[in-house]
Scaffold this motif. Sequence first.
Motif, PDB file in Angstrom:
ATOM      1  N   LYS A 153       0.802  -1.231   0.000  1.00  0.00           N
ATOM      2  CA  LYS A 153       0.000   0.000   0.000  1.00  0.00           C
ATOM      3  C   LYS A 153       0.833   1.279   0.000  1.00  0.00           C
ATOM      4  O   LYS A 153       0.545   2.189  -0.756  1.00  0.00           O
ATOM      5  N   ARG A 188       0.342   4.675  14.466  1.00  0.00           N
ATOM      6  CA  ARG A 188       1.653   4.380  15.058  1.00  0.00           C
ATOM      7  C   ARG A 188       2.095   5.520  15.979  1.00  0.00           C
ATOM      8  O   ARG A 188       2.715   5.295  17.023  1.00  0.00           O
ATOM      9  N   ALA A 241      -5.189   0.743  17.917  1.00  0.00           N
ATOM     10  CA  ALA A 241      -6.120   1.036  16.814  1.00  0.00           C
ATOM     11  C   ALA A 241      -7.489   0.392  17.017  1.00  0.00           C
ATOM     12  O   ALA A 241      -8.430   0.707  16.293  1.00  0.00           O
ATOM     13  N   GLU A 253      -3.652   5.773   2.404  1.00  0.00           N
ATOM     14  CA  GLU A 253      -3.646   4.315   2.567  1.00  0.00           C
ATOM     15  C   GLU A 253      -3.947   3.932   4.005  1.00  0.00           C
ATOM     16  O   GLU A 253      -3.667   4.698   4.930  1.00  0.00           O
ATOM     17  N   ARG A 267      -6.550   0.862   6.514  1.00  0.00           N
ATOM     18  CA  ARG A 267      -7.345  -0.368   6.652  1.00  0.00           C
ATOM     19  C   ARG A 267      -8.829  -0.104   6.449  1.00  0.00           C
ATOM     20  O   ARG A 267      -9.582  -1.001   6.131  1.00  0.00           O
ATOM     21  N   ILE A 317     -10.063   3.130   4.994  1.00  0.00           N
ATOM     22  CA  ILE A 317     -10.204   4.438   4.323  1.00  0.00           C
ATOM     23  C   ILE A 317     -11.415   4.423   3.377  1.00  0.00           C
ATOM     24  O   ILE A 317     -12.233   5.337   3.386  1.00  0.00           O
ATOM     25  N   ARG A 369      -0.735  -8.983  13.445  1.00  0.00           N
ATOM     26  CA  ARG A 369      -1.415  -7.688  13.260  1.00  0.00           C
ATOM     27  C   ARG A 369      -2.632  -7.851  12.350  1.00  0.00           C
ATOM     28  O   ARG A 369      -3.687  -7.283  12.601  1.00  0.00           O
TER      29      ARG A 369
HETATM   30  O1   DC Z   1      -0.220   0.589   7.650  1.00  0.00           O
HETATM   31  P1   DC Z   1       0.565   0.326   8.934  1.00  0.00           P
HETATM   32  O2   DC Z   1       1.168  -1.037   8.988  1.00  0.00           O
HETATM   33  O3   DC Z   1       1.559   1.401   9.228  1.00  0.00           O
HETATM   34  O4   DC Z   1      -0.555   0.393  10.068  1.00  0.00           O
HETATM   35  C1   DC Z   1      -0.233   0.182  11.421  1.00  0.00           C
HETATM   36  C2   DC Z   1      -1.445  -0.287  12.167  1.00  0.00           C
HETATM   37  O5   DC Z   1      -2.386   0.772  12.282  1.00  0.00           O
HETATM   38  C3   DC Z   1      -2.210  -1.461  11.561  1.00  0.00           C
HETATM   39  O6   DC Z   1      -1.706  -2.698  12.044  1.00  0.00           O
HETATM   40  C4   DC Z   1      -3.606  -1.228  12.019  1.00  0.00           C
HETATM   41  C5   DC Z   1      -3.695   0.258  12.230  1.00  0.00           C
HETATM   42  N1   DC Z   1      -4.443   0.937  11.174  1.00  0.00           N
HETATM   43  C6   DC Z   1      -5.805   0.943  11.275  1.00  0.00           C
HETATM   44  O7   DC Z   1      -6.356   0.313  12.177  1.00  0.00           O
HETATM   45  N2   DC Z   1      -6.546   1.640  10.384  1.00  0.00           N
HETATM   46  C7   DC Z   1      -5.962   2.313   9.392  1.00  0.00           C
HETATM   47  N3   DC Z   1      -6.726   3.013   8.529  1.00  0.00           N
HETATM   48  C8   DC Z   1      -4.557   2.294   9.250  1.00  0.00           C
HETATM   49  C9   DC Z   1      -3.813   1.580  10.155  1.00  0.00           C
END
Ligand code: DC
Length: 212
Positions: free
Chosen positions: A16, A39, A99, A124, A126, A128, A165
């Motif tokens: 992503k 994060r 999160a 980007e 999870r 959006i 995760r």
């Molecule tokens: O994309 P990343 O690996 O940096 O995201 C880190 C964590 O943040 C991911 O494990 C879950 C959370 N996250 C989320 O819950 N919703 C999002 N829109 C983006 C990330």
Amino acid sequence: MPGTVIAIDGPAASGKSSVSKGVAEALGYTFVSSGHFYRTLAWGILRDALPLPLQATEVDAWVPTLSLELKDSRIFLDGQDATGHLSAPEVATMVSQAAAIPSIRNLVNSNLRTLANSLDLVMEGRDIGSVVFPDTPYKFYLDASPEERARRRAREGLVDSVSERDRLDSSRATAPLIIPQGADVIDTTHLTLNEVIEVVLSHLQDVTPSRS
Ligand code: DC
């Protein structure tokens, strides 16, 4: 007029970030990683030594004390630049727990939506396309095999329990990782970065390059 939002969701290490950066560059849009916001808050939880395991009531009281800001691609929490801490293993371990807490998600979402008031974005994350900008017509869901995703993280030299995760991010009650309705799904397992960027851009023929 609010900006255009291109939403790119998917599991950890599905490509992503690199794809979103490439698409943003091609269109002159601003790239935003919503994961960086989560994060940053996970880092803040460690910084402020909130009691573990996290309790929603403690987090709910902590969240209104925070100021969160994106400036020149760097994220600041209470004026402190968190950017250098975001890939730390302890942050990666904490972030899915953080999160899952609704008050944290609300804080991040309001920051993300504010950005779209004035900017054209490739964002980007999870959720959006499913939760933050469900009305955008431009939604993508990137995936890759678990083996390939673990290989990608290892190649980046990062310690990250991608599968754990994913399990937490997909099973939580609030805004779990799902394929957003209407999203184009792209399996990136056997594609190069440039090939994925080209596939996304070919679906965005009607998007106007940034006005800024
Ligand atoms: O994309 P990343 O690996 O940096 O995201 C880190 C964590 O943040 C991911 O494990 C879950 C959370 N996250 C989320 O819950 N919703 C999002 N829109 C983006 C990330």
